[in-house]
Design an enzyme around this catalytic site. Structure first.
Site, mmCIF file in Angstrom:
data_model
loop_
_atom_site.group_PDB
_atom_site.id
_atom_site.type_symbol
_atom_site.label_atom_id
_atom_site.label_comp_id
_atom_site.label_asym_id
_atom_site.label_seq_id
_atom_site.Cartn_x
_atom_site.Cartn_y
_atom_site.Cartn_z
ATOM 1 C CD GLN A 1 -5.040 0.810 -13.429
ATOM 2 O OE1 GLN A 1 -4.586 0.931 -12.302
ATOM 3 N NE2 GLN A 1 -4.651 1.591 -14.433
ATOM 4 C CB SER A 2 -2.284 -6.244 -11.763
ATOM 5 O OG SER A 2 -1.648 -6.994 -10.751
ATOM 6 C CG ASN A 3 -4.107 -3.239 -6.553
ATOM 7 O OD1 ASN A 3 -3.966 -2.031 -6.755
ATOM 8 N ND2 ASN A 3 -5.290 -3.822 -6.488
#
Ligand SMILES: *Cc1c(COP(=O)(O)O)cnc(C)c1O
Length: 338
Positions: free
Chosen positions: A75-77
């Site tokens: 879920q890396s921005n």
């Protein structure tokens, strides 16, 4: 100062707005709370990595690279914004993501796929090795890869937050505001390094306080040297004589909860608080933890009523959809497993 001469690729409109959070201030009866809205940077649903990527992509294009490659959690921005920025700059993008792919991609992972990134899944222990392997393969295949470190946190990316702090200083002057503290989520360090250096450059008097988000930066001995290194390399890059040591950074490690990307009551309460009082969204991993920390500090009397604090919203709102089941207590919906 050579900041203006560094290669930079335009990704979003600046300055981002500063908002006064009047309802939240009233509810907590503590210091006046303001927010710097880097969640509203105008690329790919916003966030702090945009400022870093302007300089990282500037450098990649200068070196005539064709492919961006970076890594992060599922879920890396940072990965989502790298994928979006790559499209704007007409570059290819490869992402090395640790975690198990869900049946239906959601949150940032969904956006990674919409932005056409090529994704390589692996487990956390193998991530650094995998990143180097894929980079070597791309090199061999003539794809001219440009490797961006996790979080975009090196002296190139960090310049973006020196520029961010100078931008804030101009806004504060116009608004006649002098916050006693700037509070934000800190993880790989590029944001904090840039803000702290920028604060020194423009003579900002308040506390530049990073709320630690993850276990990697949680080793209270391990993180300050990283911050000092990034800061001093960044200073050298922009031609500043300023040098900092480990003790020059202000950090709080009290809100790590169950660990990185394991949001709990602190985070979900902060999300509801901001949504219900201000109509503003936070991301469960970073900004809700940092805001939860700030609200806890306010309740514990860290700040007086006549003080002013500025929360630097670093984005991450697309994370919300990966934790949708946490908000469906009373609903009949059944969500796919993540
Ligand atoms: C990456 C990130 C941070 C932390 O920034 P660093 O420069 O890695 O310390 C904070 N908030 C959000 C939403 C992020 O994606």
């Amino acid at each position: 100062m050579r900041l203006d001469d560094l290669p930079r690729f335009h990704l979003a409109e600046f300055p981002t707005p500063i908002h006064s959070l009047e309802s939240l201030t009233k509810k907590y009866q503590g210091p006046a709370i303001y927010m710097k809205r880097d969640d509203l940077t105008s690329l790919g649903m916003g966030g702090n990595k945009t400022r870093k990527l302007e300089f990282l992509i500037g450098e990649a294009l200068k070196q005539k690279k064709k492919t961006l490659i970076t890594a992060g959690g599922i879920q890396s921005n940072h990965c989502r914004l790298t994928a979006a920025a790559a499209k704007k700059a007409d570059l290819h993008c490869h992402l090395v993501l640790n975690g198990n792919p869900p049946v239906i991609p959601n949150g940032n992972l969904l956006l990674d796929t919409l932005f056409g990134a090529e994704i390589h899944f692996c487990n956390r222990e193998k991530r650094d090795k995998k990143l180097l392997e894929v980079t070597a393969e791309l090199e061999k295949a003539g794809k001219k890869p440009y490797l961006i470190p996790v979080g975009g946190s090196n002296s190139i990316g960090s310049v973006g937050y020196v520029a961010g702090m100078l931008e804030l200083a101009r806004q504060l002057e116009e608004l006649s505001l002098a916050p006693d503290a700037i509070i934000f989520a800190t993880s790989s360090g590029g944001t904090q390094a840039g803000l702290t250096l920028g604060a020194e450059i423009c003579g900002f008097k308040g506390n530049v306080l990073g709320i630690s988000i993850d276990q990697v930066s949680a080793g209270s001995d391990a993180f300050p040297p990283v911050l000092a290194t990034i800061t001093n390399e960044t200073a050298a890059r922009i031609g500043s004589d300023i040098r900092m040591t480990e003790s020059d950074f202000s950090l709080n490690y009290d809100y790590l909860g169950a660990g990185y990307a394991m949001p709990g009551e602190l985070e979900f309460n902060a999300i509801e608080d901001l949504a219900l009082n201000e109509g503003i969204l936070l991301g469960p991993v970073y900004t809700a933890r940092a805001m939860g920390g700030l609200l806890d500090m306010i309740q514990k009397g860290f700040f007086t009523k006549d003080q002013t604090v500025l929360f630097w919203h670093t984005g991450g709102t697309p994370e919300l959809f990966a934790w949708a089941d946490r908000f469906s207590k009373n609903s009949e919906y059944i969500y796919p497993e993540t």
